[in-house]
Design an enzyme around this catalytic site. Structure first.
Site, PDB file in Angstrom:
ATOM      1  CG  ASP A  95      39.714  37.444  37.874  1.00  0.00           C
ATOM      2  OD1 ASP A  95      38.766  37.288  37.071  1.00  0.00           O
ATOM      3  OD2 ASP A  95      40.905  37.345  37.524  1.00  0.00           O
ATOM      4  CB  SER A  96      35.340  34.754  37.194  1.00  0.00           C
ATOM      5  OG  SER A  96      36.338  34.566  36.201  1.00  0.00           O
ATOM      6  N   GLY A  98      38.404  32.392  36.120  1.00  0.00           N
ATOM      7  CA  GLY A  98      38.716  32.100  34.717  1.00  0.00           C
ATOM      8  C   GLY A  98      40.207  31.960  34.489  1.00  0.00           C
ATOM      9  CG  PHE A  99      44.659  33.624  35.523  1.00  0.00           C
ATOM     10  CD1 PHE A  99      45.207  34.047  34.324  1.00  0.00           C
ATOM     11  CD2 PHE A  99      45.478  33.023  36.452  1.00  0.00           C
ATOM     12  CE1 PHE A  99      46.555  33.879  34.063  1.00  0.00           C
ATOM     13  CE2 PHE A  99      46.834  32.853  36.209  1.00  0.00           C
ATOM     14  CZ  PHE A  99      47.374  33.290  35.012  1.00  0.00           C
ATOM     15  CD  GLN A 223      39.846  35.745  27.689  1.00  0.00           C
ATOM     16  OE1 GLN A 223      40.875  35.639  27.014  1.00  0.00           O
ATOM     17  NE2 GLN A 223      39.877  35.816  29.020  1.00  0.00           N
ATOM     18  N   GLY A 250      43.087  37.395  29.430  1.00  0.00           N
ATOM     19  CA  GLY A 250      43.754  36.385  28.619  1.00  0.00           C
ATOM     20  C   GLY A 250      45.098  36.777  28.074  1.00  0.00           C
ATOM     21  CG  ASP A 299      44.237  42.629  38.466  1.00  0.00           C
ATOM     22  OD1 ASP A 299      44.870  41.597  38.710  1.00  0.00           O
ATOM     23  OD2 ASP A 299      43.448  42.728  37.493  1.00  0.00           O
ATOM     24  CB  CYS A 340      59.184  57.145  49.239  1.00  0.00           C
ATOM     25  SG  CYS A 340      57.835  55.990  49.599  1.00  0.00           S
ATOM     26  CB  CYS A 342      55.921  54.346  52.219  1.00  0.00           C
ATOM     27  SG  CYS A 342      57.549  53.599  52.439  1.00  0.00           S
ATOM     28  CB  CYS A 345      60.735  55.830  52.734  1.00  0.00           C
ATOM     29  SG  CYS A 345      61.002  54.693  51.358  1.00  0.00           S
ATOM     30  CG  HIS A 371      59.011  51.342  49.158  1.00  0.00           C
ATOM     31  ND1 HIS A 371      59.174  52.714  49.191  1.00  0.00           N
ATOM     32  CD2 HIS A 371      59.421  50.950  47.914  1.00  0.00           C
ATOM     33  CE1 HIS A 371      59.681  53.119  48.034  1.00  0.00           C
ATOM     34  NE2 HIS A 371      59.837  52.080  47.239  1.00  0.00           N
TER      35      HIS A 371
HETATM   36 ZN    ZN Z   1      58.886  54.218  50.661  1.00  0.00          ZN
END
Ligand code: ZN
Length: 401
Positions: A95-96, A98-99, A223, A250, A299, A340, A342, A345, A371
């Site tokens: 990202d630039s 700009g935010f 924008q 934006g 994102d 899950c 992961c 878990c 997780h």
């Molecule tokens: Zn998990």
């Protein structure tokens, strides 16, 4: 860009804008719809690059403003760019900044400086604070949040820095507006963003050969705030510049309805054969709604921030989250989420994580981030699975899959 790089549309749901595809970059392929994990300073907070890859993350997004402050784009460029420096060798977005034009400027003045609070459903607070940004046609002058020194970001300087960082997809400098800006200001900021986009395209061409990644792609940012006609106008102008992909940036208004309308109108004006990224949106409900409107990538810092703050993501709970500090988990020997896969878990109970949170143990951050990031990856796998089966990915469809 080599001819095989770019976006491939793999399928659409009949009667809907929802679609499945692939973004092919010099550092790998991103299956869409995809969650882009936030790595503002070059790392997903609390995780290693190896962790992110083992969770199934396919792409990270860094922030040019933050990386320019520390350690500096030159320092990263000298180490092979983000791919060489960070250990994440898959696709990168940047990202630039700009935010930050928004959050350190109007966002501060309007008291909506926190990332989440420019988005729908957040309660506006009273105008407070002093701007740390001076905005002119030439660019944005920032007060460094690190040491108070001034930095100057023009569209050209941002592209130069992004060339050194070497991400696969880079975004031009834009100006985000606040939901409290009126139409006149929002329109002026949008038009400035368009002029900056033109300058970024020229700078991008002129800097070919600079930096470690010759296969970079520059996407355009739409924008226009929550004003439907401005969003349409901005999407038309930005689409007309021929970018290979687009981001929607934006303010998306003050309500969920505003947000959906803004996305719908914007997508309507963008070419169907190019990918669309929604900047900074990440609740499960918002992602599903945006997928159904034809958005391909997202994102959001929320999944990692929520983990650190004690909210663990799960398909089992209403609102998709559980507050792990809650007393009801102190004696709960189940994993965060049954099913899950992961590492957290597989090995740890809610009772243990509740204990780690309450005692402030550092391993809490890593275990819960693992997780929550895996949850986002699984969510997008279910979304793509639903789309492959010709179904729109509603909450009900995902819960049963
Ligand atoms: Zn998990």
């Amino acid at each position: 860009m080599r001819s095989e790089e770019g976006f491939r549309l793999l399928g659409r749901v009949p009667g809907s804008n929802a679609r499945r595809g692939e973004i092919v970059t010099p550092h790998g392929t991103i299956r869409t719809p995809a969650f882009v994990a936030v790595a503002t300073r070059g790392t997903v907070k609390a995780l290693s690059a190896h962790d992110a890859a083992s969770l199934g993350v396919e792409v990270l997004i860094g922030n040019t403003y933050h990386l320019a402050l520390r350690p500096g784009a030159e320092a990263i460029g000298a180490r092979g760019g983000l791919h060489g420096f960070t250990g994440w060798t898959g696709p990168w977005f940047t990202d630039s900044g700009g935010f930050q034009v928004f959050s350190l400027g109007a966002g501060k003045v309007h008291g909506v400086g926190k990332i989440a609070s420019i988005f729908p459903g957040e309660t506006p607070t009273k105008p407070v604070g002093e701007s740390l940004v001076e905005l002119t046609e030439e660019g944005a002058r920032f007060r460094s949040v690190v040491d108070g020194s001034w930095l100057f970001f023009s569209p050209e300087e941002v592209i130069r820095q992004e060339r050194l960082l070497g991400a696969d997809v880079v975004l031009p400098l834009d100006e985000c507006t606040s939901p409290f800006h009126d139409r006149t200001y929002t329109k002026a900021a949008m038009e400035r963003t368009h002029r900056w986009a033109e300058r970024a395209v020229t700078a991008f061409e002129r800097t070919r050969g600079l930096g470690p990644n010759p296969g970079q792609a520059l996407w355009g940012i739409v924008q226009g705030g929550a004003y439907e006609d401005l969003r349409r106008a901005s999407a038309k102008v930005i689409a007309g510049m021929g970018f290979p992909g687009f981001a929607i940036g934006g303010s998306l208004g003050r309500s969920n309805e505003d947000m959906l309308r803004v996305i719908e109108r914007t997508v309507d004006e963008l070419p169907a054969d190019r990918p669309r990224h929604l900047l900074g949106i990440g609740t499960v409900e918002d992602i599903l709604a945006a997928v159904n409107l034809g958005v391909d990538t997202f994102d959001c810092a929320a999944p990692t921030r929520l983990a650190r703050n004690g909210a663990l993501l799960t398909f089992e709970e209403a609102g998709f989250r559980m507050a792990i500090k809650n007393a009801r988990f102190r004696d709960d020997d189940r994993p965060v989420e049954e099913g899950c896969d992961c590492p957290t878990c597989a090995q740890h109970s809610r009772a243990f994580l509740c204990h780690l949170f309450r005692t402030g143990e550092l391993s809490y951050y890593r275990l819960t981030t693992l997780h929550n990031v895996r949850f986002m990856v699984r969510l997008m796998e279910r979304v793509r699975g639903a789309l492959a089966g010709g179904r729109s990915p509603s909450v009900d469809v995902l819960r049963e899959s």
